[in-house]
Write a protein that holds these residues in place. Sequence first.
Motif, mmCIF file in Angstrom:
data_model
loop_
_atom_site.group_PDB
_atom_site.id
_atom_site.type_symbol
_atom_site.label_atom_id
_atom_site.label_comp_id
_atom_site.label_asym_id
_atom_site.label_seq_id
_atom_site.Cartn_x
_atom_site.Cartn_y
_atom_site.Cartn_z
ATOM 1 N N GLU A 149 0.824 -0.965 -0.110
ATOM 2 C CA GLU A 149 0.290 0.034 -0.413
ATOM 3 C C GLU A 149 0.837 1.218 0.266
ATOM 4 O O GLU A 149 0.914 2.025 -0.402
ATOM 5 N N SER A 150 1.949 1.044 0.790
ATOM 6 C CA SER A 150 2.727 2.632 0.585
ATOM 7 C C SER A 150 3.760 2.630 -0.519
ATOM 8 O O SER A 150 3.813 3.904 -0.656
ATOM 9 N N ALA A 151 3.946 1.797 -0.860
ATOM 10 C CA ALA A 151 4.637 1.842 -2.257
ATOM 11 C C ALA A 151 3.768 1.881 -2.867
ATOM 12 O O ALA A 151 4.531 3.142 -4.589
ATOM 13 N N ALA A 152 2.682 2.420 -3.260
ATOM 14 C CA ALA A 152 1.773 2.004 -4.360
ATOM 15 C C ALA A 152 2.386 3.935 -5.150
ATOM 16 O O ALA A 152 2.590 4.149 -5.996
ATOM 17 N N GLY A 153 1.720 4.433 -3.987
ATOM 18 C CA GLY A 153 1.931 6.085 -4.170
ATOM 19 C C GLY A 153 3.228 6.642 -4.306
ATOM 20 O O GLY A 153 3.370 8.091 -5.213
ATOM 21 N N ALA A 154 4.593 5.959 -4.309
ATOM 22 C CA ALA A 154 5.576 6.149 -3.638
ATOM 23 C C ALA A 154 6.495 6.395 -5.387
ATOM 24 O O ALA A 154 6.481 5.900 -6.214
ATOM 25 N N ALA A 155 7.450 8.323 -5.817
ATOM 26 C CA ALA A 155 8.051 8.094 -5.981
ATOM 27 C C ALA A 155 9.030 6.969 -6.363
ATOM 28 O O ALA A 155 10.112 7.403 -7.336
ATOM 29 N N ALA A 156 10.445 6.946 -4.947
ATOM 30 C CA ALA A 156 11.108 6.135 -5.161
ATOM 31 C C ALA A 156 10.949 5.343 -3.285
ATOM 32 O O ALA A 156 10.288 6.167 -2.860
ATOM 33 N N ILE A 157 11.640 4.631 -3.551
ATOM 34 C CA ILE A 157 11.839 3.837 -2.338
ATOM 35 C C ILE A 157 13.327 3.801 -1.838
ATOM 36 O O ILE A 157 14.363 3.568 -2.581
ATOM 37 N N LEU A 158 13.623 4.350 -0.600
ATOM 38 C CA LEU A 158 14.741 4.393 0.022
ATOM 39 C C LEU A 158 14.616 2.710 0.967
ATOM 40 O O LEU A 158 13.934 3.208 1.441
#
Length: 373
Positions: A149-158
């Motif tokens: 769910e949190s990754a769906a709207g992320a521009a990038a993941i650290l």
Amino acid sequence: MKKTLKKEDTYYENIIKKGYSRRDFMKFATVMTAFMGYESSMVSQVVNALETKKRIPVIWEHFQECTGCSESFIRSDHPLVADLILDTISLDYTDTLMAASGHNAEEAKQESMKENYGKYILIVEGAIPTKNEGYCTIAGRSAVEVLKESAAGAAAILAFGSCSSWGGVQAAHPNPTGSVPVDAIIKNKPIIRVPGCPPISEVMAGVVVHYATFGTLPDLDSMNRPKQFYGKRVHDSCYRRPNFDAGLFAETYDSEEAKKGYCLYKAGCRGPVTYNACGTMEWNNGVSFPIKSGYPCIGCSENNFWDNGPFTERLTNVPGMGIEATADKVGKIVLGTAVAGAAVHAVATNIAKRKEIRDAEKRGEQNEQNIKA
Ligand code: FSX
Ligand code: SF4
Ligand code: F3S
């Protein structure tokens, strides 16, 4: 009276509204430029970006972890890193640091994700258990569900730390919870690995600020680690390296030779196979790092480091020498060759790097004085 922060504030406006001065801002920009590995001539570009760019919201999720990554980040000896970054990067959700809890915290996250869909940075700390949906449940939902769910709207993941980058201690044999790193679950987003157990505070800060300032990812290596901090082996920047090249080895880490600064290779040091900036950046504002404290590097930023053999067992060969070099041979082989030169260069580069950061701090102070005058 405390001024209200708006999502559309620039970084600069946010810093000022939080009660910091223009001097603090200049110092922050100067130090961050050095952390990002840029020349001091880039400071004005960083200042300009921070003055004009809108803040990028950050959602920071925690899964299976010891929370050492957060500890490293907030315990930085550098007051600017701890205070300004946390205030400045617009941390909209992090369940370990935020004042809100329960439904309020969950609502704040949902609201921020909705409002900033496609724009926010998602920081993930900890590995993700897959075997049993009951492990690491947050707000009644499994870690896998929360991450998706949190990754769906992320521009990038650290991926902060070795756990979210590689699986970490949870994924060590026999991996009872079926722990996996972020990229085993999320396939459609840029994922930057910032490994280390934990990573160095200034490295985490440097990566966040790079994205926040320029809106782009830093240069990455083939494993998606920022080259600036993971481009070299610990061995290449280790201050004991001249002793390695001279064949001066401590047999154990608690020996007199170890205290004298002899190389810890025979005591099991993994520096020759570990990519991290410890020798260059060091820890706690440049105070020390494991090898300087007398213990061999255990390769905490590498994949599978818990399963890569006992920590104090000597590596069977030294990669990068073009030969199956053992410690007994290596002094004789490399002394007087280009490799010895490379080591001296590495030590000189470290001194230069630390000097660069200290100079940057001084320049920040100078800026303060200039503004005062
Ligand atoms: Fe892992 Fe972070 Fe090691 Fe701990 O939370 S990287 S166990 S130091 O800190 O995830
Ligand atoms: Fe430093 Fe370890 Fe390399 Fe020796 S083996 S020079 S202690 S990194
Ligand atoms: Fe980790 Fe080795 Fe650095 S153990 S902290 S990578 S010196």
